[in-house]
Enzyme design. Structure first.
Site: not given
Ligand code: IFM
Length: 437
Positions: A168, A79, A290, A352, A292, A123
């Site tokens: 995002e 990606r 995504n 992600e 985290y 992006h």
């Molecule tokens: O680096 C970023 C990415 O551009 C978008 N998602 C989170 C990543 C980590 O912060």
């Protein structure tokens, strides 16, 4: 020694994600125009140490080496994102052939190595010329995005089957237009909301353009977080619901259900015109998520102009960025999405997931992180969620936006003086998991 990963369904794709401004460099080459990130990163005080993406990983000139790294990893998919200012230097008008040539070569290089290309069309590197006309606060940007999309799919659509429209949009709205910590650096707080609608409109129009050109699979990538109230107090519970609406449902509900969350409908006001939601809910083939970390939210204290306050999550290990590591949050997110959206939830890709670590090559922390999150995805699949793939953020250490080069997310270490790439232990671990060697 960790246990072997569980078996994923046939066809499950594992790959890596990157983004144009974070890795490409070559910002003045082959007719590329200026993006908002060029402007922002060259403005004093905006990024850590004044870092810019001028060179970044120099991927523009080293893409063959990077494709070999992907191939050596056994990645099934890659990606990457396309820089709008390479394709349309000022955001409108005929395409810049030299800019498209780069992505054409990249796609051919991926296919030659048996890797599925998954381009993201936006992006965050908006052409500066469009920002000068209002950026995503302007409705016109949505139509420009559809036009740009048509240029890209006309050139690559004979070989690219899967497409992601936006990356995002919540982060671009919040950091870029509400808080001003990312480009374009506007600090409008709640007045940034039209940015959400115009991005979503752009997504819908682009989805239609991609379909008209025969795209097989179209998705949007949303940054999602399970939201937890910090306490049982009504104020905390309400604040958490509002934050969930802002961060998650503002972007998932319209594309999947064709409506905005009730909590925000009033705040969007007359930005939403008749017919817009029909465009935005143009059916998707998949949803990119995504993930985290989860987010703890409490009632606002003091003079905050916002209806929520983000609080630290205690009791978990943290990444170099200070983000809590909560793999079960990914399972919760996936199963929770299935509960909320039911059959309206299309197949999902985790587009992600990853962590920043210290710069060294021996990154057992990242191995443990990836291992635990892949298991969390497997748990969600076992619970009935149709998850089709998982992409590590990221292949390479790269330009982490306002944090410059201080946060290292790569399976592959990059020496930003020499641009030498060196695979970390996690790269070798993932290769062994994917290829058995
Ligand atoms: O680096 C970023 C990415 O551009 C978008 N998602 C989170 C990543 C980590 O912060």
């Amino acid at each position: 020694m960790v246990d072997p990963l569980p078996r994923f369904p046939d066809g499950f794709l594992v790959g890596c994600s990157t983004a144009s401004y974070q890795i490409e460099g070559a910002v003045h080459e082959d007719g590329r125009g200026t993006s908002i990130w060029d402007t922002f990163s060259h403005t004093a005080g905006r990024t850590l140490n004044g870092d810019t993406g001028d060179v970044a990983c120099d991927h523009y000139h080293r893409s063959a080496e990077d494709l070999d790294l992907l191939s050596g990893l056994g990645a099934g998919a890659y990606r990457f994102s396309i820089a709008w200012p390479r394709v349309q230097p000022t955001g409108s008008g005929g395409p810049n052939t030299a800019g498209l040539d780069f992505y054409d070569r990249l796609v051919d290089g991926l296919l030659a190595r048996g890797i599925v290309p998954v381009p993201t069309l936006f992006h965050w590197d908006l052409p500066q010329a469009l920002e000068d006309r209002g950026g995503w606060l302007s409705r016109d940007t949505a139509a420009y995005f559809a036009d740009y999309t048509s240029h890209v799919v006309t050139r690559l659509g004979d070989r690219v089957r899967r497409w992601i429209t936006l990356n995002e949009p919540v982060v671009h709205m919040a950091q870029g237009y509400a808080y001003g910590t990312h480009a374009p650096g506007r600090a409008l707080l709640l007045d940034a909301l039209p940015v959400a609608h115009h991005q979503l409109l752009a997504h819908g129009l682009a989805t239609r353009a991609l379909r008209a050109a025969g795209a097989a699979e179209v998705m949007i990538t949303n940054n999602c977080t399970p939201v937890r109230p910090v306490g049982e107090d009504a104020g905390d519970v309400t604040a958490a619901a509002v934050y969930d609406a802002f961060h998650n449902r503002l972007f998932n509900d319209p594309v999947l259900l064709g409506s905005y969350p009730d909590l925000l409908t009033g705040a969007l006001g007359d930005v939403v015109r008749e017919g817009d939601l029909d465009i935005i809910r143009t059916p998707l083939d998949a949803l990119g998520i995504n993930y985290y970390n989860p987010t703890a939210v409490g009632a606002p204290s003091g003079e905050s102009p916002l209806p929520f306050e983000l609080r630290p999550i205690e009791g978990y290990p943290t990444t170099a960025f200070g983000w809590p590591v909560v793999p079960a949050g990914l399972t919760d997110l996936l199963t929770g999405s299935r509960e909320i959206y039911g059959d309206a939830l299309p197949p999902v890709y985790v587009t992600e997931n990853g962590c920043s670590t210290d710069p060294g090559l021996h990154d057992q922390f990242r191995i443990d992180y990836l291992d635990a999150h892949l298991r969390a995805v497997h748990d969600a699949i076992a619970a009935g969620v149709d998850v089709r793939g998982y992409f590590v953020w990221s292949l390479l250490d790269n330009f982490e936006w306002a944090e410059g080069y201080s946060q290292r997310f790569g399976l592959v270490h990059v020496d930003f003086e020499t641009l030498t790439r060196t695979p970390r232990d996690s790269y070798h671990w993932l290769r062994a998991a994917l290829t058995g060697s």
